[in-house]
Design a protein around this motif. Structure first.
Motif, PDB file in Angstrom:
ATOM      1  N   UNK A 122       0.845  -1.204   0.000  1.00 26.91           N
ATOM      2  CA  UNK A 122       0.000   0.000   0.000  1.00 26.91           C
ATOM      3  C   UNK A 122       0.880   1.254   0.000  1.00 26.91           C
ATOM      4  N   UNK A 123       1.967   1.178   0.745  1.00 23.27           N
ATOM      5  CA  UNK A 123       2.890   2.318   0.785  1.00 23.27           C
ATOM      6  C   UNK A 123       3.516   2.590  -0.590  1.00 23.27           C
ATOM      7  N   UNK A 124       3.810   1.522  -1.331  1.00 22.33           N
ATOM      8  CA  UNK A 124       4.338   1.692  -2.695  1.00 22.33           C
ATOM      9  C   UNK A 124       3.306   2.463  -3.526  1.00 22.33           C
ATOM     10  N   UNK A 125       2.037   2.099  -3.356  1.00 21.42           N
ATOM     11  CA  UNK A 125       0.961   2.810  -4.057  1.00 21.42           C
ATOM     12  C   UNK A 125       0.977   4.289  -3.721  1.00 21.42           C
ATOM     13  N   UNK A 126       1.219   4.578  -2.456  1.00 20.70           N
ATOM     14  CA  UNK A 126       1.243   5.969  -1.983  1.00 20.70           C
ATOM     15  C   UNK A 126       2.449   6.715  -2.571  1.00 20.70           C
ATOM     16  N   UNK A 127       3.604   6.049  -2.569  1.00 14.21           N
ATOM     17  CA  UNK A 127       4.812   6.675  -3.137  1.00 14.21           C
ATOM     18  C   UNK A 127       4.569   6.984  -4.617  1.00 14.21           C
ATOM     19  N   UNK A 128       3.987   6.027  -5.329  1.00  9.00           N
ATOM     20  CA  UNK A 128       3.755   6.239  -6.761  1.00  9.00           C
ATOM     21  C   UNK A 128       2.756   7.364  -6.984  1.00  9.00           C
ATOM     22  N   UNK A 129       1.718   7.382  -6.156  1.00  8.93           N
ATOM     23  CA  UNK A 129       0.678   8.407  -6.319  1.00  8.93           C
ATOM     24  C   UNK A 129       1.256   9.809  -6.100  1.00  8.93           C
ATOM     25  N   UNK A 130       2.174   9.923  -5.145  1.00 18.70           N
ATOM     26  CA  UNK A 130       2.656  11.262  -4.800  1.00 18.70           C
ATOM     27  C   UNK A 130       3.971  11.646  -5.498  1.00 18.70           C
ATOM     28  N   UNK A 131       4.744  10.643  -5.909  1.00 16.75           N
ATOM     29  CA  UNK A 131       6.091  10.971  -6.388  1.00 16.75           C
ATOM     30  C   UNK A 131       6.290  10.816  -7.890  1.00 16.75           C
ATOM     31  N   UNK A 132       5.328  10.179  -8.569  1.00 16.71           N
ATOM     32  CA  UNK A 132       5.600   9.922  -9.988  1.00 16.71           C
ATOM     33  C   UNK A 132       4.836  10.889 -10.872  1.00 16.71           C
ATOM     34  N   UNK A 133       5.520  11.348 -11.884  1.00 14.94           N
ATOM     35  CA  UNK A 133       4.835  12.137 -12.909  1.00 14.94           C
ATOM     36  C   UNK A 133       5.532  11.858 -14.234  1.00 14.94           C
ATOM     37  N   UNK A 134       4.747  11.818 -15.280  1.00 16.64           N
ATOM     38  CA  UNK A 134       5.325  11.520 -16.586  1.00 16.64           C
ATOM     39  C   UNK A 134       5.545  10.029 -16.766  1.00 16.64           C
ATOM     40  N   UNK A 135       6.030   9.644 -17.947  1.00 19.66           N
ATOM     41  CA  UNK A 135       6.210   8.223 -18.259  1.00 19.66           C
ATOM     42  C   UNK A 135       7.168   7.550 -17.275  1.00 19.66           C
ATOM     43  N   UNK A 136       6.775   6.349 -16.867  1.00 25.67           N
ATOM     44  CA  UNK A 136       7.511   5.689 -15.787  1.00 25.67           C
ATOM     45  C   UNK A 136       7.571   4.176 -15.995  1.00 25.67           C
ATOM     46  N   UNK A 137       8.770   3.601 -15.724  1.00 21.20           N
ATOM     47  CA  UNK A 137       8.905   2.141 -15.651  1.00 21.20           C
ATOM     48  C   UNK A 137       9.185   1.800 -14.189  1.00 21.20           C
ATOM     49  N   UNK A 138       8.412   0.864 -13.638  1.00 24.69           N
ATOM     50  CA  UNK A 138       8.584   0.476 -12.238  1.00 24.69           C
ATOM     51  C   UNK A 138       9.114  -0.957 -12.196  1.00 24.69           C
ATOM     52  N   UNK A 139      10.295  -1.104 -11.612  1.00 22.09           N
ATOM     53  CA  UNK A 139      10.927  -2.427 -11.490  1.00 22.09           C
ATOM     54  C   UNK A 139      10.703  -2.909 -10.064  1.00 22.09           C
ATOM     55  N   UNK A 140      10.250  -4.132  -9.908  1.00 22.30           N
ATOM     56  CA  UNK A 140       9.966  -4.634  -8.559  1.00 22.30           C
ATOM     57  C   UNK A 140      10.645  -5.989  -8.337  1.00 22.30           C
ATOM     58  N   UNK A 141      11.165  -6.166  -7.109  1.00 24.21           N
ATOM     59  CA  UNK A 141      11.809  -7.437  -6.730  1.00 24.21           C
ATOM     60  C   UNK A 141      10.777  -8.384  -6.139  1.00 24.21           C
ATOM     61  N   UNK A 142      11.248  -9.580  -5.806  1.00 23.90           N
ATOM     62  CA  UNK A 142      10.406 -10.535  -5.085  1.00 23.90           C
ATOM     63  C   UNK A 142      10.086  -9.963  -3.704  1.00 23.90           C
ATOM     64  N   UNK A 143       8.960 -10.404  -3.131  1.00 26.07           N
ATOM     65  CA  UNK A 143       8.499  -9.815  -1.872  1.00 26.07           C
ATOM     66  C   UNK A 143       9.334 -10.286  -0.677  1.00 26.07           C
ATOM     67  N   UNK A 144       9.728  -9.349   0.164  1.00 26.70           N
ATOM     68  CA  UNK A 144      10.456  -9.688   1.400  1.00 26.70           C
ATOM     69  C   UNK A 144      11.645 -10.595   1.119  1.00 26.70           C
ATOM     70  N   UNK A 145      11.682 -11.705   1.841  1.00 21.52           N
ATOM     71  CA  UNK A 145      12.822 -12.641   1.709  1.00 21.52           C
ATOM     72  C   UNK A 145      12.449 -13.864   0.865  1.00 21.52           C
ATOM     73  N   UNK A 146      11.490 -13.685  -0.047  1.00 16.50           N
ATOM     74  CA  UNK A 146      10.988 -14.834  -0.808  1.00 16.50           C
ATOM     75  C   UNK A 146      12.063 -15.471  -1.692  1.00 16.50           C
ATOM     76  N   UNK A 147      13.013 -14.682  -2.171  1.00 16.10           N
ATOM     77  CA  UNK A 147      14.069 -15.292  -3.010  1.00 16.10           C
ATOM     78  C   UNK A 147      14.864 -16.327  -2.199  1.00 16.10           C
ATOM     79  N   UNK A 148      15.123 -16.019  -0.919  1.00 16.86           N
ATOM     80  CA  UNK A 148      15.818 -17.000  -0.070  1.00 16.86           C
ATOM     81  C   UNK A 148      14.989 -18.282   0.052  1.00 16.86           C
TER      82      UNK A 148
END
Ligand code: ADP
Ligand code: ASP
Ligand code: MG
Length: 422
Positions: free
Chosen positions: A18-44
């Motif tokens: 939800x916080x990521x949603x908030x960051x995007x809502x308030x901090x992004x403007x113009x064309x954007x690519x969002x790269x995201x990793x696996x959640x928490x320690x899921x890669x381990x």
């Protein structure tokens, strides 16, 4: 056009998403690519699942269930109709089918790793993308494997720029201009069309691959810290924020192991003069760190501390008392390369070669097997590598830092002092 990267910590729970949603809502403007990793320690967790699958261990299904439950819990807490997540469900079913199927005995550990571990990024981006669309942040999910084309070297693939850049430019750029793109870090596709990965923590690097190809105006890596600091704030309570770094300083800090930025991230950005911002997703209004071109050293006298725990130390001595010079060094370096071991510190004397590297029992044993015919090899675990960048300390200050520990290897260059401690 800008690129944002959110790492595992930024999507470790429903409230984090939800916080990521908030960051995007308030901090992004113009064309954007969002790269995201696996959640928490899921890669381990996926690495453990992969190991259990490969060696047909009993806990295979338990590990799968843990991965399934972790994601299901987040989906539930995001309070969006579960049918909206059928694609996530499909991915989880695909993962289950993969680990249930009898393994192809001719397939190597690393190939199988790259078939299983990327599920972490695929699932997390599907969840975040769906969630964002539901809250009205319109975006499009894209499979990064169609654009990040790599060598076939599993678990440590190199980007093939001549293939990836035209693809990103011709097929992805027009889409980014229309709407925000959500895609995965860390994963790619080899020339043989099979999955590859860029090495652990490789999502930062993915962000810079896309930024380079798109001629982005900036990259922002969102972290759980205020930015790049002069030491890991989890280990040094007096760590201070570095507001500005030159590309070269950032490359050096990452090279010595300041794990806040993946070492390969900076070079492509430097080549195109694209600034890198490292900012806090907890407090996005804070300025964070900016990495950009700067002729003079921006760090000045700021000393930086980089600690790498869990280091193995190897001592290699020739059996026939021959000197450790060019011919023997060639054999030794080839052996490290074959075993897939990266050296963090090395030193050689007339008849021995000493080095430290991240503990990894499988690789260390393999290395010994290669070397044992010609050399006496001894291995020891449990060391800590301390690097002081911009070293400028008095003897008594050093004694305080080292404390009760012994220095087993020491190396000094113009910019750094490195100590291997036990
Ligand atoms: P991500 O979620 O993007 O994968 P990481 O956990 O890999 O993030 O990186 C963030 C962590 O890096 C911080 O929580 C901090 O403990 C650690 N860290 C190590 N060195 C530094 C440094 N020099 N400055 C800031 N953070 C650092
Ligand atoms: N998920 C991968 C890892 O944990 C890549 C990344 O997070 O950067 O290593
Ligand atoms: Mg990380």
């Amino acid at each position: 056009m800008r690129v944002f990267k959110f790492g595992g910590a930024s999507v470790k729970s429903a409230s984090a998403v939800k916080n990521v949603g908030e960051v995007l809502r308030t901090q992004s403007e113009g064309p954007l690519v969002v790269i995201i990793s696996a959640m928490g320690k899921i890669t381990n967790k996926l690495e453990k699942l992969m190991d259990a699958y490969f060696h047909n261990k009993d806990d295979k299904r338990i590990l799968y269930k843990e991965i399934l439950n972790f994601h299901s819990e987040i989906i539930k807490d995001l309070k969006i109709a579960e049918n909206d997540y059928y694609e996530v469900e499909n991915l989880l079913i695909e993962l289950e089918c993969k680990i249930e199927k009898k393994r192809d005995e001719t397939s190597s550990y690393d190939v199988e790793y790259d078939r299983i571990v990327p599920f972490g990024e695929l699932i997390s981006t599907k969840i975040v993308s769906t969630y964002l669309n539901k809250i009205g942040y319109k975006n499009r999910w894209i499979d990064a494997r169609n654009f990040v084309i790599t060598t076939n070297k599993n678990r440590a693939a190199n980007v093939i720029w001549e293939e990836s850049v035209p693809l990103i430019n011709s097929s992805l750029k027009p889409l980014v201009e229309r709407q925000t793109i959500v895609t995965q870090g860390f994963i790619g596709r080899g020339l043989n069309h099979k999955n590859t990965t860029l090495g652990r923590e490789g999502s930062d690097y993915t962000a810079s691959i896309f930024a380079y190809a798109l001629d982005a105006e900036s990259v922002t890596i969102w972290k759980d810290v205020d930015g790049v600091m002069n030491a890991d704030p989890r280990k040094f309570e007096n760590a201070v924020l570095i507001e500005k770094l030159s590309y070269n300083e950032a490359i050096e800090l990452a090279y010595y192991g300041a794990s806040v930025i993946h070492p390969k991230t900076i070079q492509p950005l430097k080549n195109k003069g694209i600034p890198l911002y490292v900012k806090s997703f907890v407090d996005p209004a804070k300025p964070g760190t900016v990495v950009l071109e700067n002729e003079s050293r921006t760090l000045n006298e700021t000393q930086c501390y980089i600690v790498k725990e869990n280091q193995s130390m190897i001592t290699i001595a020739s059996k026939d008392f021959s000197f450790i010079v060019e011919d023997n060094l060639e054999i030794i370096f080839n052996a490290f390369n074959t075993a897939g071991i990266q050296l963090n510190l090395m030193q050689n004397s007339a008849i021995s070669f000493m080095a430290s590297f991240n503990e990894d029992e499988l690789k260390a044993n393999y290395l010994s097997e290669i070397l044992i015919e010609k050399f006496n090899v001894s291995l020891a675990k449990g060391h800590t590598l301390l690097t002081i960048f911009n070293y400028n300390k008095t003897n008594s200050e050093m004694e305080e830092i080292i404390g009760q520990r012994n220095v087993v290897l020491e190396q000094k260059s113009n910019s750094a002092l490195q100590l291997l401690l036990i």
